[in-house]
Design a protein around this motif. Structure first.
Motif, PDB file in Angstrom:
ATOM      1  N   VAL A   1      16.553   3.626  14.322  1.00 32.37           N
ATOM      2  CA  VAL A   1      15.780   4.210  15.422  1.00 32.37           C
ATOM      3  C   VAL A   1      15.061   5.472  14.943  1.00 32.37           C
ATOM      4  O   VAL A   1      13.885   5.687  15.265  1.00 32.37           O
ATOM      5  N   GLN A   2      15.754   6.294  14.164  1.00 31.08           N
ATOM      6  CA  GLN A   2      15.129   7.506  13.637  1.00 31.08           C
ATOM      7  C   GLN A   2      13.952   7.165  12.735  1.00 31.08           C
ATOM      8  O   GLN A   2      12.888   7.787  12.822  1.00 31.08           O
ATOM      9  N   ILE A   3      14.140   6.185  11.870  1.00 36.47           N
ATOM     10  CA  ILE A   3      13.065   5.788  10.955  1.00 36.47           C
ATOM     11  C   ILE A   3      11.880   5.238  11.745  1.00 36.47           C
ATOM     12  O   ILE A   3      10.727   5.610  11.500  1.00 36.47           O
ATOM     13  N   ILE A   4      12.162   4.356  12.690  1.00 29.16           N
ATOM     14  CA  ILE A   4      11.096   3.730  13.484  1.00 29.16           C
ATOM     15  C   ILE A   4      10.316   4.776  14.276  1.00 29.16           C
ATOM     16  O   ILE A   4       9.097   4.698  14.397  1.00 29.16           O
ATOM     17  N   ASN A   5      11.013   5.768  14.799  1.00 29.40           N
ATOM     18  CA  ASN A   5      10.358   6.763  15.643  1.00 29.40           C
ATOM     19  C   ASN A   5       9.642   7.863  14.874  1.00 29.40           C
ATOM     20  O   ASN A   5       8.681   8.438  15.388  1.00 29.40           O
TER      21      ASN A   5
ATOM     22  N   GLU B   1       6.035   7.788   9.658  1.00 38.33           N
ATOM     23  CA  GLU B   1       4.682   7.299   9.934  1.00 38.33           C
ATOM     24  C   GLU B   1       4.345   6.039   9.141  1.00 38.33           C
ATOM     25  O   GLU B   1       3.651   5.153   9.640  1.00 38.33           O
ATOM     26  N   ASP B   2       4.813   5.940   7.903  1.00 35.47           N
ATOM     27  CA  ASP B   2       4.562   4.736   7.108  1.00 35.47           C
ATOM     28  C   ASP B   2       5.203   3.508   7.760  1.00 35.47           C
ATOM     29  O   ASP B   2       4.587   2.445   7.837  1.00 35.47           O
TER      30      ASP B   2
ATOM     31  N   GLU C   1       1.288  -3.180  11.925  1.00 35.45           N
ATOM     32  CA  GLU C   1       0.549  -4.204  11.183  1.00 35.45           C
ATOM     33  C   GLU C   1       1.283  -5.550  11.206  1.00 35.45           C
ATOM     34  O   GLU C   1       0.644  -6.598  11.404  1.00 35.45           O
ATOM     35  N   THR C   2       2.601  -5.526  11.010  1.00 34.69           N
ATOM     36  CA  THR C   2       3.342  -6.792  11.023  1.00 34.69           C
ATOM     37  C   THR C   2       3.376  -7.395  12.420  1.00 34.69           C
ATOM     38  O   THR C   2       3.307  -8.620  12.571  1.00 34.69           O
ATOM     39  N   ARG C   3       3.495  -6.557  13.435  1.00 38.76           N
ATOM     40  CA  ARG C   3       3.473  -7.071  14.814  1.00 38.76           C
ATOM     41  C   ARG C   3       2.114  -7.699  15.115  1.00 38.76           C
ATOM     42  O   ARG C   3       2.036  -8.779  15.714  1.00 38.76           O
TER      43      ARG C   3
END
Length: 103
Positions: A22-26, A29-30, A37-39
């Motif tokens: 969750v921390q990484i996703i939020n 920025e990369d 892009e994948t979505r």
């Protein structure tokens, strides 16, 4: 029936991995950019597929997500155990000089 210690440890690992994700996703920025892009790519694939094939791609996505969850759990657990091994070797297998030897 009460859970065993490994079960609690696995629960802790999954909670921790989810918190980190969750921390990484939020905040990364990369990762945000790559996820968008994948979505977008996934949405385009879904639009291009006939209706009967859409179930296949969703089933595929579900399985790859399950595989990733296993990878993350194993990697975190191995890293945690490696960290414990490092602490053990540094603090418990080190020959500290005995100050009384000098007297």
């Amino acid at each position: 029936m009460p859970k065993n210690l490994n079960s609690y440890f696995d629960d802790f690992i999954m909670d921790r991995v989810n918190d980190i994700a969750v921390q990484i996703i939020n905040y990364n920025e990369d990762v945000k950019k790559l996820r968008k892009e994948t979505r977008d790519l996934f949405d385009n694939i879904i639009k291009a597929l006939p209706k009967e094939d859409k179930k296949l791609i969703f089933a595929y996505e579900e399985k790859t997500n399950q595989i990733d969850a296993h990878y993350f759990r194993i990697i975190y657990k191995d890293g945690f155990m490696d960290g414990l091994e490092v602490v053990k070797n540094i603090f418990f297998n080190f020959d500290y000089p005995n100050k009384w030897d000098e007297l």
